[in-house]
Design an enzyme around this catalytic site. Structure first.
Site, PDB file in Angstrom:
ATOM      1  N   ASP A  45       0.836  -1.200   0.000  1.00  0.00           N
ATOM      2  CA  ASP A  45       0.000   0.000   0.000  1.00  0.00           C
ATOM      3  C   ASP A  45       0.877   1.258   0.000  1.00  0.00           C
ATOM      4  OD1 ASP A  45       0.862  -0.091   2.609  1.00  0.00           O
ATOM      5  OD2 ASP A  45      -1.123  -0.006   3.529  1.00  0.00           O
ATOM      6  N   SER A  46       2.211   1.069   0.006  1.00  0.00           N
ATOM      7  CA  SER A  46       3.134   2.180  -0.257  1.00  0.00           C
ATOM      8  C   SER A  46       2.873   2.757  -1.644  1.00  0.00           C
ATOM      9  CB  SER A  46       4.591   1.718  -0.134  1.00  0.00           C
ATOM     10  OG  SER A  46       4.795   0.527  -0.864  1.00  0.00           O
ATOM     11  N   ASP A  84      -1.145  -6.220  -0.527  1.00  0.00           N
ATOM     12  CA  ASP A  84      -1.378  -5.596   0.780  1.00  0.00           C
ATOM     13  C   ASP A  84      -2.866  -5.325   0.957  1.00  0.00           C
ATOM     14  OD1 ASP A  84       0.130  -4.896   2.956  1.00  0.00           O
ATOM     15  OD2 ASP A  84       1.066  -3.149   1.997  1.00  0.00           O
ATOM     16  N   LYS A 114      -1.167  -9.545   2.556  1.00  0.00           N
ATOM     17  CA  LYS A 114      -0.415  -9.106   3.737  1.00  0.00           C
ATOM     18  C   LYS A 114      -1.296  -8.128   4.496  1.00  0.00           C
ATOM     19  CE  LYS A 114       3.125  -5.943   3.649  1.00  0.00           C
ATOM     20  NZ  LYS A 114       2.548  -4.889   4.532  1.00  0.00           N
ATOM     21  N   GLU A 116      -1.418  -5.645   8.390  1.00  0.00           N
ATOM     22  CA  GLU A 116      -0.629  -5.098   9.494  1.00  0.00           C
ATOM     23  C   GLU A 116      -1.283  -5.382  10.846  1.00  0.00           C
ATOM     24  OE1 GLU A 116       0.088  -0.921   8.839  1.00  0.00           O
ATOM     25  OE2 GLU A 116       0.961  -1.264   6.857  1.00  0.00           O
ATOM     26  N   GLU A 183       9.176  -4.503  10.538  1.00  0.00           N
ATOM     27  CA  GLU A 183       9.613  -3.197  10.015  1.00  0.00           C
ATOM     28  C   GLU A 183      10.112  -2.286  11.132  1.00  0.00           C
ATOM     29  OE1 GLU A 183       6.949  -1.323   7.259  1.00  0.00           O
ATOM     30  OE2 GLU A 183       8.097   0.555   7.246  1.00  0.00           O
TER      31      GLU A 183
END
Ligand code: KIV
Length: 282
Positions: A45-46, A84, A114, A116, A183
């Site tokens: 999602d960057s 993501d 993925k 978070e 991270e």
């Protein structure tokens, strides 16, 4: 065609070889990542920041993630494609999390997702894994929670915070993740987690003891020039050659040297004179 890397391949690599993961957001970057022999292509999602120009990662939703994942899936033939899950696509309810994860596989053609978070997202992960959706976890500096952290800050720097990270890693393993991204945490804590769990850890700003490494491809290539985090190694600075090439194009159009004869199509002289005769008759 080479065989695609699978989730069992990634899990089996732990302790045998280092794993590689890079982000990809479109067809050309997916081809480059794939052709470079990278194990996992992450549609991060960057995307929001390095491709779409937003300030943070919160501004992308499911439509953008599906759209870009489809493009990456067309380019990556060998790398495992991981999509993501964007902010608020999995937090509100188990049902919504499951539907959205399913869409990234069904419509985006990713092989895994993925997301978070630690213990608090373990039920969502369990539900996805039970539905046959492989999940990569993400702990430490999880950018979707940067407001809660007070910015993009290194995590796990006190004994108490490190203990929470280790417990979260155990919970994600128990929930069925096939790997976990760590991270921006101290290298010694990443080493502890790597030793403590049977699935691969993939570090980004988490030191050399992880089972693998991931970076944002625009950082690696020097294509995102707004800022470069300390943990990034830039392997190229492509912004300069790109600007030079584009400026040369502009100059050559302006001074008439482009297009040259080699870029130009011609018509047979006989056909041209027929055209002139035809036009003369009118
Ligand atoms: O979105 C992303 O690019 C990521 C990586 C930094 C791991 O989550």
């Amino acid at each position: 065609m080479q065989k695609r890397t699978t989730v069992p391949d990634i899990m089996a690599a732990k302790g045998k070889r280092k794993l590689t993961e890079l982000t990809a957001y479109d067809y050309p970057t997916a081809l480059w990542v794939d052709q470079s022999g990278i194990d996992m292509a992450l549609v991060g999602d960057s995307l929001a920041m390095v491709v779409l120009g937003h300030e943070d990662t919160l501004s992308v939703g499911m439509p953008e993630m599906i759209h870009h994942t489809r493009a990456v899936s067309r380019g990556a033939q060998r790398s495992l494609v991981i999509a993501d899950m964007p902010f608020m696509s999995y937090q509100a309810s188990l049902e919504q999390a499951l539907i959205n994860a399913g869409l990234l596989l069904k419509e985006g053609r990713a092989q895994a997702v993925k997301l978070e978070g630690g213990c608090r997202v373990a039920p969502q992960i369990r539900a996805m894994v039970d539905a046959g959706i492989p999940v990569q976890g993400h702990l430490g500096l999880t950018p979707q929670s940067s407001a809660q952290f007070g910015g993009f800050k290194v995590q796990g720097k006190t004994a108490e915070a490190a203990k929470v990270l280790i417990d979260d890693a155990l919970a994600l393993t128990e929930a069925g993740c096939f790997s976990i991204v760590l991270e921006a945490i101290p290298a010694s804590i990443a080493a502890r987690i790597t030793e403590a769990i049977p699935i691969p850890t993939i570090g980004i700003g988490a030191g050399p003891h992880c089972d693998g490494q991931v970076l944002v491809v625009h950082d690696v290539l020097g294509l995102y020039e707004r800022f470069t985090p300390k943990f990034v190694k830039q392997y190229a600075k492509l912004g300069d050659p790109i600007r030079q090439a584009l400026a040369r194009y502009r100059e050559e159009v302006e001074n008439g040297t482009f297009p040259g004869p080699e870029h130009t199509f011609s018509i047979d002289a006989g056909e041209m004179s027929k055209l002139d005769t035809t036009r003369g008759k009118k």
